[in-house]
Design a protein around this motif. Structure first.
Motif, PDB file in Angstrom:
ATOM      1  N   UNK A 183      54.132  65.685 184.523  1.00 23.07           N
ATOM      2  CA  UNK A 183      55.592  65.663 184.385  1.00 23.07           C
ATOM      3  C   UNK A 183      56.228  66.342 185.591  1.00 23.07           C
ATOM      4  N   UNK A 184      57.202  65.697 186.239  1.00 18.30           N
ATOM      5  CA  UNK A 184      57.759  66.263 187.471  1.00 18.30           C
ATOM      6  C   UNK A 184      58.519  67.553 187.181  1.00 18.30           C
ATOM      7  N   UNK A 185      58.264  68.587 187.982  1.00 20.72           N
ATOM      8  CA  UNK A 185      59.080  69.800 187.832  1.00 20.72           C
ATOM      9  C   UNK A 185      60.491  69.542 188.373  1.00 20.72           C
TER      10      UNK A 185
ATOM     11  N   UNK B 145      63.406  68.772 190.429  1.00 21.78           N
ATOM     12  CA  UNK B 145      63.195  68.061 191.682  1.00 21.78           C
ATOM     13  C   UNK B 145      64.398  68.092 192.619  1.00 21.78           C
TER      14      UNK B 145
END
Lengths: 334, 323
Positions: free
Chosen positions: A1-3, A5
């Protein structure tokens, strides 16, 4: 899961701006009320420390070297496996895993008050929110994304600030700047031979340092021009491409002295034997400390610049003391 | 053949694995029942174990749904290229929105990408006559195409655009945060519900399309629903933990053996076995890390190697001609 951004476009534009301003604006973001430290890291996140960090974990050898160059080695309680051999690290510091695969639970077990991480390393970036959930602060340095000396200075200032010793960075940076200025002076008005910097030579090609890497800056500083300047970052190229660039010098980094023989054998058995640099004896292999200095964006890069300058302009620049045993050129005594 | 009595045993095994998973890790062995040991490390291990549990369960169910929908025991998310398809679509969305898309959009895109990959593989396999080997070969073509493309896009996103290295190609449970855990557990719950809802339809389809129609089911609709559900579940898993291969192959086949061939038993069986497989893989990685003094060994490495061996076994056992 993208932190979160928001980040790195800022870093990119910042580094595109001319050098001096960057360092100044970056230090301006440091607001210290009493002992509270607020600093924006290389991913654009604001990190708050209530007091200077006393127990730290470093996740890349360049970061460990930054800390040690500031004389603050003793605060390291945990480090990545490559950092273990950095001179001066406490012998009881715990290895928390590799640079590529640090273990969050090994880090948590040390109860550090700051983790110094390297931006651009996938698992390090993934691990950050996890540690922060546990109340452990993580600060990303520019580290391997450093494009030039100013980025290395930025890292040094950030580390020194977080550890509560900003003046230590000034001293180190001042020393680096002086040596750089002396080198530039010595090499003023010299011809600039072309150089291919092969950071990793394989059987079918090589990883080369292109533009936008700190090594590209070092080649320039050493009075050379990087034939792969037009490539972006570290790239894999084939033998044909190296040959077609026709560099005056080829510098290869390896791990141990054995890599010299391996490299020469590879040159002899591949189309690289036709390279002009090979025929003229201008192939140099750096290993051990010399390779570390060239490949780690820390204060040691100045030594690497001097060594490169010595290879390209032997009559103008001496090789730095201590590195004489960790490189070998084809032209030298066979 | 299997029997429903196997479920309590599966549950007990899973509970034991879970307890073991709280005890062991790169930082050493802790007693999870001792309140003194409750601290940062146990919290980390609890999160990663729950993530493995959720992802494994969802992948196990997804694999079972896929196998019923194409009536082929080798169908699974990793063989049909569903995972790389989902990854590719999510990265594309990230790139198109400069790293900050609307929440949920990468997930939606991933589901569609995974489904598209599934259609491509199944379509290609249908041209080959839908044999076991045909399915594997078609899947190989599609997944290597998509893996290559998605790796390139990830490299581009990281290097050129300075995008944070958020996308990890090799799946791991070690870096679990609560958000991922909720996503994965949600997926597991959805998998259980979807499995229950689709079980009768899939059972009907297994008697052939005409029989299914006579029983009042539209075979096309049942297949579409099952494959869409499988693609969505897989995509959520890629989002939560990266690429964890072969759980969706191993679990459904083992489940049919242990719990019986009826979808109402083998789908929940596959869900439980998927969770057990993922937990074991993560545990194996941790034991390896502990024994060899490494940092983290990604579970995706373990599932790939074990899954590859399992695939070889399935191919040998089934022969090439069998459908």
């Amino acid at each position: 899961m993208p932190p979160s951004t928001v980040t790195a476009t800022e870093t990119v534009t910042k580094t595109l701006v001319e050098n001096h301003t960057i360092v100044e604006t970056s230090t301006a973001t440091v607001t210290a009320t009493a002992t509270r430290i607020v600093l924006v890291d290389a991913l654009g996140r604001s990190i708050v420390l209530e007091k200077p960090a006393e127990r730290i974990v470093t996740l890349a050898p360049s970061i460990t070297e930054d800390v040690c160059s500031l004389g603050l080695c003793s605060r390291i309680v945990g480090l990545d496996s490559y950092s273990k051999t950095v001179e001066g690290v406490p012998s009881n510091a715990t290895v928390v895993g590799g640079y590529w695969n640090p273990s969050p639970e090994k880090i948590a077990a040390l109860h550090p008050d700051l983790v110094l991480a390297c931006s651009g390393v996938p698992y390090q970036e993934r691990m950050a929110p996890q540690l922060e959930q546990l109340g452990i602060r993580v600060f990303f340095l520019r580290c391997d994304r450093a494009r030039d000396l100013n980025d290395i200075y930025w890292d040094l200032r950030a580390v020194a600030t977080l550890l509560g010793r900003p003046e230590a960075a000034d001293k180190v940076i001042e020393g680096m700047r002086e040596r750089v200025a002396r080198l530039e002076e010595a090499l003023a008005n010299m011809t600039r031979p072309s150089v291919a910097l092969l950071v990793y030579l394989q059987k079918n090609g090589a990883w080369v340092a292109g533009g936008g890497t700190f090594q590209d800056t070092l080649v320039n500083l050493a009075g050379g021009t990087n034939v792969f300047h037009s490539l972006h970052g570290w790239q894999m190229v084939g033998y044909e491409e190296i040959l077609s660039k026709n560099p005056d010098y080829i510098v290869v980094t390896g791990m141990s002295p054995a890599d010299y023989n391996r490299t020469i054998a590879l040159f002899e058995s591949t189309p690289l034997k036709n390279a002009r640099a090979f025929r003229e004896g201008h192939v140099c292999v750096l290993y051990g400390e010399a390779a570390n200095r060239l490949n780690r964006p820390s204060p040691g890069v100045v030594d690497a610049a001097y060594l490169l300058a010595h290879l390209l302009h032997p009559d103008k620049v001496e090789a730095p003391a201590g590195l004489a045993e960790s490189y070998h050129c084809l032209g030298q005594s066979g | 053949m299997g029997s429903p009595r196997v479920f309590p045993w599966l549950g007990a095994a899973l509970a034991l694995l879970f307890l073991a998973s709280l005890s062991v890790g790169p930082a050493g062995v802790y007693n999870p029942l001792d309140p003194g040991g409750w601290g940062l490390i146990l919290r980390l291990r609890l999160l990663r174990s729950l993530l493995a549990l959720g992802v494994g369960a969802a992948l196990g169910a997804a694999g079972a749904l896929m196998q019923y929908s194409v009536s082929n025991p080798l169908a699974s998310p990793s063989i049909l290229g569903v995972s790389p398809g989902a990854l590719l679509a999510s990265v594309l969305v990230l790139l198109a929105w400069d790293g900050a898309p609307l929440p949920g959009l990468p997930l939606l895109a991933g589901t569609l990408g995974g489904f598209a990959a599934y259609l491509a593989s199944a379509g290609l396999a249908a041209r080959l006559g839908f044999t076991r080997a045909g399915l594997v070969l078609a899947g190989l073509a599609v997944s290597s195409l998509l893996s290559g493309l998605s790796s390139m896009l990830v490299m581009l996103a990281e290097a050129r655009l300075g995008m944070p290295a958020a996308m990890v190609l090799l799946g791991s449970f070690a870096y679990a945060v609560p958000g991922d855990v909720y996503t994965a557990l949600g997926a597991a719950a959805a998998a259980a519900l979807l499995g229950a809802a689709l079980a009768r339809g899939l059972d009907a389809v297994s008697y052939g399309d005409e029989a299914a129609a006579a029983m009042g089911y539209s075979p096309a609709r049942v297949r579409l629903a099952a494959s869409l559900a499988a693609a969505a579940l897989t995509s959520v898993c890629v989002y939560a933990a990266g690429l964890i291969g072969f759980v969706g192959l191993v679990a459904p086949n083992a489940a049919r053996l242990l719990a019986g061939g009826h979808p109402s038993r083998s789908i929940p069986g596959s869900l439980l076995l998927g969770a057990a497989t993922a937990l074991s893989a993560d545990l194996a990685g941790r034991l390896l890390a502990l024994a060899m003094g490494l940092g983290e060994v990604p579970a995706g490495l373990i599932t790939s190697s074990v899954g590859g061996a399992f695939l070889a076994y399935m191919l040998l056992r089934g022969g090439l001609e069998e459908g």
